[in-house]
Design an enzyme around this catalytic site. Structure first.
Site, mmCIF file in Angstrom:
data_model
loop_
_atom_site.group_PDB
_atom_site.id
_atom_site.type_symbol
_atom_site.label_atom_id
_atom_site.label_comp_id
_atom_site.label_asym_id
_atom_site.label_seq_id
_atom_site.Cartn_x
_atom_site.Cartn_y
_atom_site.Cartn_z
ATOM 1 C CE1 TYR A 125 -3.880 2.160 0.990
ATOM 2 C CE2 TYR A 125 -2.702 2.663 3.011
ATOM 3 C CZ TYR A 125 -3.751 2.901 2.141
ATOM 4 O OH TYR A 125 -4.657 3.870 2.442
ATOM 5 C CE LYS A 140 -6.734 3.965 -0.556
ATOM 6 N NZ LYS A 140 -6.740 4.739 0.684
HETATM 7 O O1 LIG Z 1 -4.034 6.066 -0.003
HETATM 8 C C1 LIG Z 1 -3.648 6.513 1.090
HETATM 9 O O2 LIG Z 1 -2.567 6.208 1.612
HETATM 10 C C2 LIG Z 1 -4.538 7.412 1.889
HETATM 11 C C3 LIG Z 1 -5.399 8.291 1.101
HETATM 12 O O3 LIG Z 1 -6.503 7.658 0.548
HETATM 13 C C4 LIG Z 1 -4.698 9.170 0.139
HETATM 14 O O4 LIG Z 1 -5.289 9.477 -0.911
HETATM 15 O O5 LIG Z 1 -3.589 9.608 0.430
HETATM 16 MN MN LIG Z 2 -7.025 8.321 -1.395
#
Ligand SMILES: O=C(O)C[C@H](O)C(=O)O
Ligand SMILES: [Mn+2]
Ligand SMILES: NC(=O)c1ccc[n+]([C@@H]2O[C@H](COP(=O)([O-])OP(=O)(O)OC[C@H]3O[C@@H](n4cnc5c(N)ncnc54)[C@H](O)[C@@H]3O)[C@@H](O)[C@H]2O)c1
Length: 542
Positions: free
Chosen positions: A91, A165
């Site tokens: 992520y 996600k």
């Molecule tokens: O994706 C992430 O780490 C968090 C959030 O949705 C973002 O857009 O930064």
């Molecule tokens: Mn985001």
């Protein structure tokens, strides 16, 4: 193609070397795999050793994606055993690199749905049907990728954020990976780099706005809702000019969620509640500056504002506790470029002696003495030593959340914030931060990233068969997390640690499901919320 290959090439069915002798016979896999039959744990150990041998985070992620493409059970079993280590790889922040380099890294489409604004609208249904392949889809993450994290417009490359996600949904909350669908809506791109890149895999034209764009999004939403009526629809990283409008269009009709607006609102409110638990201060005494007043900035302000009102403050009085700062400086009500989400919090020039000077964060901080400063500006290192020291001069425990992602865009580093405030700052960051030793105390830094709440929120809504996701459920989610902090330990974090992600995802899910069930906002009659949540959870096993 033989029957055996169909199985081996299907990540939802493939067990690779773990297929038993009997299964190999039955499925036509004899001779197609090395003879030794591995257990899932042996596969996990082998994969982890391979993972560790990769020299960079990007290569680690590419390796994990290969595993994901091959065998979902193995991928999630491995992920579940190394959540803290894998989160920043799978992520944010490493995902930003794979989005920027999507074409260069492209190997296969990862069971995503790619929808193009240039195609006939009738083809959306067919595309969704093809990608779902008869699977019972309960969760879609859709992006149009105009505002990927803080790195801008990445159009088709942004499909990775939908895939990523969803990986976190399964790892954190046990959402069945065969019931999810990542979707990217390619409406063109204004990213010159992509338009010029001969390897770019998306539409090579400018981004389309207006009626044609809305027809594209509407057709996708209506078709997806019709095909998968029990689905929870998560919107991610849409641009500032569309995100809130799309959410408002559907939030009373379907179970929809915007992560940047609502998810971020929840996690930051939870972090602030945690911080106040630690400092012993009260919400009503806080003065809030939002640096960056886009989707996330205004989403957070609206959630925190609702909390002031819920705690009994007069709504007009509560508004006076908020100051929104964007590119132009403090937002004033005579500015005709304000977004609908900014307008309610814009200030009047007559409130200040020298309103025209309030064009920088520094000037605003000096003028209004915030106790809470949240950064969603995409502007790195803008919470400077001077600004932070000025803030700390007027409040005992400054609450400072530099949450722009990825790492290179954060408004400040946690370590600097501690140093500049002599360990007093109560901090939340967008990306994970290791423990920090400062003046003999070990400081744990809470991760104010929506990943800490959206999986639980989705699990709760799906388990409860919620018909909508409303403010009460959202507020319940924030409160369920804000309480889990250790207020006595010096250096304690304002939010619970990622190592307990699965546990507090269940906590959040329960809060959300309870709220839905209590108010009859469910499709089915849910008798036992805990049981419904347990029954919804999928586990990686053969
Ligand atoms: O994706 C992430 O780490 C968090 C959030 O949705 C973002 O857009 O930064
Ligand atoms: Mn985001
Ligand atoms: N930690 C989290 O969970 C989380 C969640 C959502 C978004 N974010 C981060 O927040 C940032 C913003 O995301 P968003 O979805 O709100 O994007 P957005 O484009 O909707 O908002 C960004 C805002 O910052 C403003 N801005 C740009 N330059 C500025 C400057 N120099 N000074 C002040 N404001 C400026 C823009 O005008 C815009 O209003 C991104 O970096 C994103 O990664 C973090």
């Amino acid at each position: 193609m033989s029957f055996g290959y169909d199985i081996l090439n299907n990540p939802f069915k493939n067990k690779g070397t773990a297929f038993t002798k009997e299964e190999r016979k039955e499925l036509g896999l004899e001779g197609m795999l090395p003879p030794y039959v591995q257990t899932l744990q042996e596969q996990v150990d082998q994969a982890y050793a391979q993972f560790q041998s990769k020299p960079s985070d990007l290569e680690k992620r590419v390796f994990l994606m290969t595993l994901f493409n091959e065998n979902r059970v193995l991928f999630y079993k491995l992920f579940s055993q190394h959540v803290v280590e894998f989160m920043p790889i799978v992520y944010d922040p490493t995902i930003a690199e794979t989005i920027e380099n999507y074409s260069e890294l492209f190997v296969q489409p990862q069971n995503a749905t790619f929808l193009s604004i240039d195609d006939d609208l009738d083809s959306i249904k067919t595309s969704l049907k093809n990608a779902a392949e008869g699977r019972d889809i309960r969760l879609i993450v859709v992006t149009d990728a105009e505002g990927i994290l803080g790195i801008g417009d990445w159009a088709t490359n942004g499909v990775d954020i939908a895939v990523g996600k969803l990986m976190v949904y399964t790892a954190a909350a046990g959402i069945d990976p065969s019931q999810v669908l990542p979707v990217v809506l390619d409406a063109g791109t204004n990213n010159e780099e992509l338009l010029k890149d001969p390897m770019y895999l998306g539409n090579r034209h400018e981004r389309v706005y207006g009626e044609k764009y809305h027809k594209f999004v509407d057709t996708f939403v209506e078709d997806a809702e019709e095909m998968f009526p029990e689905m929870y629809l998560h919107f991610e990283d849409f641009g500032r000019s569309n995100a809130a409008e799309i959410l408002d269009r559907y939030k009373d009709k379907y179970t929809v969620f915007n992560d940047d607006i609502q998810g971020t609102g929840i996690i930051v409110l939870a972090g602030i509640l945690g911080a106040l638990n630690i400092s012993g201060e009260e919400m009503k005494d806080q003065t809030y500056v939002s640096f960056g007043a886009g989707s996330a900035g205004t989403g957070i302000v609206s959630r925190v504002y609702d909390e002031f009102v819920q705690q009994g403050m007069d709504p007009e009085e509560a508004k006076k506790h908020f100051y929104l700062v964007d590119k132009q400086g403090l937002l004033f009500d005579d500015d005709d470029t304000l977004t609908p989400q900014q307008k309610p919090f814009a200030r009047s020039r007559s409130e200040f002696d020298d309103a025209d000077s309030l064009t920088t964060l520094e000037a605003v901080v000096k003028e209004v003495h915030p106790t809470i400063l949240v950064g969603t500006s995409t502007q790195p290192n803008t919470f400077t030593e001077e600004i932070v020291k000025e803030m700390a001069a007027h409040t005992e425990r400054p609450i400072i959340f530099p949450i722009s992602n990825p790492t290179k865009l954060a408004e400040a580093k946690a370590e600097d914030l501690l140093k500049w405030t002599d360990g007093k700052a109560l901090i939340g960051t967008g990306i994970p931060v290791n423990d920090i030793e400062y003046n003999g105390t070990t400081y744990q830094i809470g991760q104010a990233n929506n990943a800490l709440v959206y999986p639980g929120l989705g699990l709760g809504a799906i388990a409860a068969t919620a018909t909508v996701l409303d403010d009460e459920m959202i507020s319940a989610a924030a409160h369920s997390l804000g309480g889990i902090v250790d207020t006595d330990k010096p250096g304690a974090a304002v939010l619970p640690p990622v190592s307990k992600l699965d546990q507090f995802s269940t906590t959040v899910a329960k809060a959300v499901a309870d709220s839905a069930v209590k108010r009859g906002l469910t499709r089915e009659d849910i008798k036992d919320v805990d049981q419904a949540i347990e029954d919804t959870k999928w586990e990686p096993k053969y």
